[in-house]
Design an enzyme around this catalytic site. Sequence first.
Site, PDB file in Angstrom:
ATOM      1  N   ASN A  10       0.853  -1.184   0.000  1.00  0.00           N
ATOM      2  CA  ASN A  10       0.000   0.000   0.000  1.00  0.00           C
ATOM      3  C   ASN A  10       0.892   1.239   0.000  1.00  0.00           C
ATOM      4  O   ASN A  10       1.475   1.590   1.029  1.00  0.00           O
ATOM      5  CB  ASN A  10      -0.907  -0.024   1.238  1.00  0.00           C
ATOM      6  CG  ASN A  10      -1.766   1.217   1.363  1.00  0.00           C
ATOM      7  OD1 ASN A  10      -1.916   1.997   0.414  1.00  0.00           O
ATOM      8  ND2 ASN A  10      -2.343   1.415   2.534  1.00  0.00           N
ATOM      9  N   TRP A  11       0.977   1.904  -1.135  1.00  0.00           N
ATOM     10  CA  TRP A  11       1.858   3.069  -1.259  1.00  0.00           C
ATOM     11  C   TRP A  11       1.291   4.313  -0.579  1.00  0.00           C
ATOM     12  O   TRP A  11       1.992   5.303  -0.423  1.00  0.00           O
ATOM     13  CB  TRP A  11       2.110   3.372  -2.737  1.00  0.00           C
ATOM     14  CG  TRP A  11       2.882   2.326  -3.458  1.00  0.00           C
ATOM     15  CD1 TRP A  11       3.416   1.177  -2.941  1.00  0.00           C
ATOM     16  CD2 TRP A  11       3.225   2.323  -4.850  1.00  0.00           C
ATOM     17  NE1 TRP A  11       4.065   0.456  -3.919  1.00  0.00           N
ATOM     18  CE2 TRP A  11       3.961   1.136  -5.106  1.00  0.00           C
ATOM     19  CE3 TRP A  11       2.976   3.197  -5.909  1.00  0.00           C
ATOM     20  CZ2 TRP A  11       4.456   0.823  -6.372  1.00  0.00           C
ATOM     21  CZ3 TRP A  11       3.463   2.883  -7.170  1.00  0.00           C
ATOM     22  CH2 TRP A  11       4.196   1.713  -7.398  1.00  0.00           C
ATOM     23  N   LYS A  12       0.011   4.273  -0.223  1.00  0.00           N
ATOM     24  CA  LYS A  12      -0.657   5.432   0.387  1.00  0.00           C
ATOM     25  C   LYS A  12      -0.472   6.661  -0.521  1.00  0.00           C
ATOM     26  O   LYS A  12      -0.455   6.516  -1.741  1.00  0.00           O
ATOM     27  CB  LYS A  12      -0.162   5.643   1.817  1.00  0.00           C
ATOM     28  CG  LYS A  12      -0.324   4.366   2.677  1.00  0.00           C
ATOM     29  CD  LYS A  12      -0.091   4.599   4.140  1.00  0.00           C
ATOM     30  CE  LYS A  12      -0.296   3.298   4.897  1.00  0.00           C
ATOM     31  NZ  LYS A  12      -0.155   3.469   6.357  1.00  0.00           N
ATOM     32  N   HIS A 100      -9.677   0.895   5.368  1.00  0.00           N
ATOM     33  CA  HIS A 100      -8.402   1.143   6.042  1.00  0.00           C
ATOM     34  C   HIS A 100      -8.624   2.107   7.203  1.00  0.00           C
ATOM     35  O   HIS A 100      -9.452   3.016   7.128  1.00  0.00           O
ATOM     36  CB  HIS A 100      -7.389   1.724   5.049  1.00  0.00           C
ATOM     37  CG  HIS A 100      -5.979   1.696   5.553  1.00  0.00           C
ATOM     38  ND1 HIS A 100      -5.503   2.622   6.454  1.00  0.00           N
ATOM     39  CD2 HIS A 100      -4.941   0.860   5.275  1.00  0.00           C
ATOM     40  CE1 HIS A 100      -4.232   2.355   6.714  1.00  0.00           C
ATOM     41  NE2 HIS A 100      -3.878   1.286   6.024  1.00  0.00           N
ATOM     42  N   GLU A 102      -7.037   4.562   8.223  1.00  0.00           N
ATOM     43  CA  GLU A 102      -6.832   5.970   7.881  1.00  0.00           C
ATOM     44  C   GLU A 102      -8.065   6.552   7.204  1.00  0.00           C
ATOM     45  O   GLU A 102      -8.387   7.731   7.393  1.00  0.00           O
ATOM     46  CB  GLU A 102      -5.582   6.110   7.001  1.00  0.00           C
ATOM     47  CG  GLU A 102      -4.302   5.813   7.768  1.00  0.00           C
ATOM     48  CD  GLU A 102      -3.116   5.479   6.905  1.00  0.00           C
ATOM     49  OE1 GLU A 102      -2.052   5.160   7.465  1.00  0.00           O
ATOM     50  OE2 GLU A 102      -3.236   5.522   5.655  1.00  0.00           O
ATOM     51  N   GLU A 172      -5.108  -5.193  10.616  1.00  0.00           N
ATOM     52  CA  GLU A 172      -4.139  -4.119  10.834  1.00  0.00           C
ATOM     53  C   GLU A 172      -4.427  -3.436  12.177  1.00  0.00           C
ATOM     54  O   GLU A 172      -5.268  -2.529  12.252  1.00  0.00           O
ATOM     55  CB  GLU A 172      -4.210  -3.084   9.719  1.00  0.00           C
ATOM     56  CG  GLU A 172      -3.744  -3.600   8.373  1.00  0.00           C
ATOM     57  CD  GLU A 172      -3.277  -2.459   7.477  1.00  0.00           C
ATOM     58  OE1 GLU A 172      -2.139  -2.522   6.993  1.00  0.00           O
ATOM     59  OE2 GLU A 172      -4.047  -1.503   7.303  1.00  0.00           O
ATOM     60  N   GLY A 178       2.441   2.384  10.966  1.00  0.00           N
ATOM     61  CA  GLY A 178       3.335   3.529  10.862  1.00  0.00           C
ATOM     62  C   GLY A 178       4.018   3.923  12.155  1.00  0.00           C
ATOM     63  O   GLY A 178       4.627   4.987  12.244  1.00  0.00           O
ATOM     64  N   SER A 218       3.534  -1.930  10.099  1.00  0.00           N
ATOM     65  CA  SER A 218       4.994  -1.827  10.235  1.00  0.00           C
ATOM     66  C   SER A 218       5.704  -3.127   9.864  1.00  0.00           C
ATOM     67  O   SER A 218       6.654  -3.554  10.527  1.00  0.00           O
ATOM     68  CB  SER A 218       5.369  -1.394  11.652  1.00  0.00           C
ATOM     69  OG  SER A 218       4.803  -0.135  11.972  1.00  0.00           O
TER      70      SER A 218
END
Length: 256
Positions: A10-12, A100, A102, A172, A178, A218
């Site tokens: 996942n490159w975000k 997700h 976020e 997650e 992160g 992570s």
Amino acid sequence: MSRKPLIAGNWKMNLNHLEAIAVVQKLAFLIDDKDFEAVDVAVIPPFTDIRSVQTLIDGDRLRLLFGAQDLSPKNSGAFTGDISGVMLAKLGCTFVIVGHSERREHHNEDDSIVNSKVKAALANGISPILCVGESAAIRAENGEVAHVISQLKAALSGITPAQVKKIVIAYEPIWAIGTGNVATPEDAQSMAQAIRAQISKSAGAEIGERLRILYGGSVKSGTIREIMAGADVDGALVGGASLEPEEFARIAKFHR
């Protein structure tokens, strides 16, 4: 029943389309056919990169898979800034991340929105990577399993067992995303086992056994083998480490 592992990056909100091309080219050099026989490897770039990634993968007949980081519950209409499953399917996306943490936090996406996005993905032939996970506060109160199962039930409301076959679940824990903190292999396995048991209960034992469950939070090459040792852990949703082709390739080669 054997489940082929999936390592998804996942490159975000990172990498422009030129940088995306460079990363995919390097991954194509670093990950060989032996790896692809053992593991599915996917990149999940920002919307602005998908067409460039697709062109490269299709043109060079690469074995990398790709997908998107989000989608609209709607197929079309006056929804400025949204991207529909119809559009993503036309680009050849195999996966789309849904729910997700976020998105849940920064865009106030609740369980009903997540459910509608799961349905939109499935309706357009795209496999949702459905994210579930608990906060540090919930874990401190030993409520993580109940919380994750509640998220899972809500996200899959109205989804048929046949549709569940096409879904990937990503556990997650929010406290590990992160932060550099990684769930222990025992934590990852325990939650994956609970998720599989719930799917087996709701959709049948065969589908529960076939479901791929990823760990995310992570993930690094130094920890992936221990995480993957869990009998119910079938891969990883990789964040920051997926932006570094060499490190991501080492993660994808965990089986060697």
